[in-house]
Design a protein around this motif. Structure first.
Motif, short mmCIF file in Angstrom:
data_model
loop_
_atom_site.label_atom_id
_atom_site.label_comp_id
_atom_site.label_asym_id
_atom_site.label_seq_id
_atom_site.Cartn_x
_atom_site.Cartn_y
_atom_site.Cartn_z
N GLY A 62 -11.13 -9.89 3.91
CA GLY A 62 -12.03 -9.41 3.31
C GLY A 62 -13.03 -8.25 3.45
O GLY A 62 -13.79 -7.27 2.90
N SER A 63 -12.59 -8.12 5.08
CA SER A 63 -14.12 -7.25 5.66
C SER A 63 -14.01 -5.59 5.12
O SER A 63 -14.70 -4.67 5.13
N PHE A 64 -12.40 -5.65 4.75
CA PHE A 64 -11.87 -3.76 4.63
C PHE A 64 -10.89 -4.16 3.83
O PHE A 64 -10.10 -4.58 3.89
N SER A 65 -10.31 -3.23 2.57
CA SER A 65 -9.26 -2.89 1.86
C SER A 65 -8.23 -1.99 3.21
O SER A 65 -8.97 -1.08 3.56
N MET A 66 -6.89 -1.97 3.21
CA MET A 66 -5.56 -1.03 3.42
C MET A 66 -5.15 -0.81 2.32
O MET A 66 -5.34 -1.17 1.63
N PRO A 67 -5.62 0.73 2.66
CA PRO A 67 -5.25 1.94 1.41
C PRO A 67 -3.20 1.57 0.87
O PRO A 67 -2.92 1.21 2.61
N TYR A 68 -3.14 1.58 0.30
CA TYR A 68 -0.95 1.20 0.37
C TYR A 68 -0.52 2.25 0.87
O TYR A 68 0.51 2.01 0.85
N TYR A 69 -0.72 3.70 0.81
CA TYR A 69 -0.36 5.06 1.19
C TYR A 69 -0.52 4.66 2.96
O TYR A 69 0.34 5.44 3.42
N LEU A 70 -1.25 3.98 3.05
CA LEU A 70 -1.71 3.72 4.51
C LEU A 70 -0.16 3.02 5.13
O LEU A 70 0.12 3.44 6.33
N ILE A 71 0.65 1.91 4.61
CA ILE A 71 0.91 0.78 5.23
C ILE A 71 2.13 2.07 4.25
O ILE A 71 3.30 1.69 5.65
N GLN A 72 2.27 2.74 3.40
CA GLN A 72 3.29 3.60 2.74
C GLN A 72 3.90 4.27 4.37
O GLN A 72 5.05 4.68 3.90
N PHE A 73 3.06 5.22 4.44
CA PHE A 73 3.56 6.49 5.77
C PHE A 73 3.32 5.69 6.68
O PHE A 73 3.05 6.71 8.45
N ARG A 74 3.39 4.58 7.63
CA ARG A 74 3.02 4.22 8.64
C ARG A 74 3.79 4.68 9.64
O ARG A 74 3.22 4.87 10.78
N LYS A 75 5.15 4.54 9.34
CA LYS A 75 6.02 5.57 9.86
C LYS A 75 5.94 6.42 10.11
O LYS A 75 6.62 6.88 11.79
N GLU A 76 5.70 7.00 9.67
CA GLU A 76 5.43 9.02 9.31
C GLU A 76 4.49 9.07 10.06
O GLU A 76 4.34 9.82 11.50
N LEU A 77 3.38 8.24 9.95
CA LEU A 77 1.98 8.53 11.00
C LEU A 77 1.93 7.57 12.50
O LEU A 77 1.85 7.97 13.35
N SER A 78 3.26 7.00 12.96
CA SER A 78 3.61 6.97 14.24
C SER A 78 2.49 5.94 14.64
O SER A 78 2.09 6.12 16.07
N VAL A 79 1.92 5.35 14.12
CA VAL A 79 0.14 3.92 14.03
C VAL A 79 1.12 2.50 14.48
O VAL A 79 2.17 2.99 14.26
N SER A 80 -0.13 2.09 15.74
CA SER A 80 0.76 0.69 15.91
C SER A 80 -0.14 -0.47 15.12
O SER A 80 -0.97 0.38 14.73
N ASP A 81 0.15 -1.56 15.68
CA ASP A 81 -1.22 -2.36 14.40
C ASP A 81 -2.25 -2.22 15.05
O ASP A 81 -3.22 -2.14 13.77
N MET A 82 -2.70 -1.72 16.04
CA MET A 82 -3.78 -1.47 16.55
C MET A 82 -4.83 -0.18 15.63
O MET A 82 -5.57 -0.33 14.96
#
Length: 234
Positions: free
Chosen positions: A13-33
Motif C-alpha cells: 500500500g505504499s503507492f498505487s500502480m496505474p492501470y495504464y502503466l500495466i496495460q502498456f508495459r510491453k509498449e514501454l519496454s520496462v523491466s520489473d524493477m
C-alpha cells in the motif's frame, strides 16, 4: 526483480500502480524493477525533487538499483532529470514525467483508433449481413464490390441501411435500385438519415394535401331524373 515483488509492493500500500502503466508495459519496454520505480515516481507527481535515499527506503532497493533504473527510464525517454538552482543557489536535481505522459497519451490515442477501426469493420460487416438477410440469399462477388464501393466512397452505413429499408418497402430486392436511391439522396445533398426522413415526411404531407385538394375540386355527380319518362311512373 521478479514479478511477485510487484504484487508485494501493491499489497504494502505504499503507492498505487496505474492501470495504464500495466496495460502498456510491453509498449514501454520496462523491466520489473523499472516498472516499480516508474509507478512510484508517477505517484509523486509530474515534476518533483529527486531524492534517491527516500526512494531507496520506500522501495527497499539498493541505491545502485535505483540509479540504474533511473538511467534506464531516461534512456527510454520516459523521464528526464534536470538540474535547477534553488533559492540558495544550490543545484538540485528534479525529475519530470512529461515524456512519460506524452508517450502514454500517444499509446492511448493509437489504441482508441484501432478500436474505432475495428468497430467500423464490425458495423460494415453488419451491412453485408443485413442486405443478405433482406434479399434472402448470399451476395454475389459483384454485389460485395458494389457495397464496398459505397463504404469506400464515404457513404454512411446508416444511409445504406435506410436505402435498404426503402427498397424493401417498395418490394424491390436488388442493389441497382438501392444504388439509385443512394445516388438520388447524394444528388439532393442528403448526408444523414434524419435529412432523408424529414424529406420523406414533407413529401408525404404534400402528397396528402394534393389528394385532399383533388377531392375538393372533384365535380359532384348530379342525379339526372327524367320526370317525363313514362317508364319512371308507376
Amino acid at each position: 526483480m521478479k514479478s511477485e515483488h510487484i504484487m508485494n509492493f501493491l499489497k504494502d500500500g505504499s503507492f498505487s500502480m496505474p492501470y495504464y502503466l500495466i496495460q502498456f508495459r510491453k509498449e514501454l519496454s520496462v523491466s520489473d524493477m523499472d516498472l516499480i520505480v516508474l509507478a512510484y515516481l508517477e505517484n509523486l507527481g509530474d515534476h518533483f525533487l529527486f531524492n534517491p535515499e527516500e526512494i531507496q527506503s520506500r522501495l527497499n532497493m539498493t541505491q545502485m538499483e535505483i540509479m540504474m533504473s533511473i538511467s534506464n527510464l531516461t534512456d527510454k525517454h520516459l523521464i528526464t532529470v534536470e538540474s535547477i538552482k534553488n533559492e540558495k543557489g544550490v543545484m538540485e536535481e528534479y525529475i519530470s514525467l512529461e515524456d512519460f505522459y506524452r508517450k502514454v497519451t500517444s499509446l492511448l490515442v493509437e489504441r482508441w483508433k484501432k478500436e474505432e477501426e475495428k468497430g467500423e469493420e464490425i458495423q460494415a460487416g453488419n451491412v453485408y449481413e443485413a442486405i443478405e438477410k433482406e434479399f434472402g440469399r448470399p451476395l454475389s462477388p459483384m454485389e460485395y464490390e458494389i457495397i464496398k464501393a459505397w463504404l469506400d466512397s464515404g457513404t454512411d452505413e446508416d444511409m445504406i441501411m435506410e436505402a435498404l429499408k426503402e427498397a424493401t418497402f417498395n418490394g424491390v430486392a436488388n442493389l441497382r435500385y438501392i444504388d439509385k436511391i443512394i445516388y438520388d439522396w447524394s444528388k439532393k445533398g442528403y448526408k444523414s438519415v434524419e435529412e432523408v426522413r424529414r424529406h420523406n415526411a414533407r413529401w408525404k404531407e404534400e402528397k396528402s394535401k394534393q389528394q385532399e385538394q383533388k377531392e375538393v375540386e372533384k365535380p359532384k355527380e348530379i342525379f339526372d331524373f327524367d320526370w317525363f319518362d313514362d317508364d319512371n311512373s308507376e
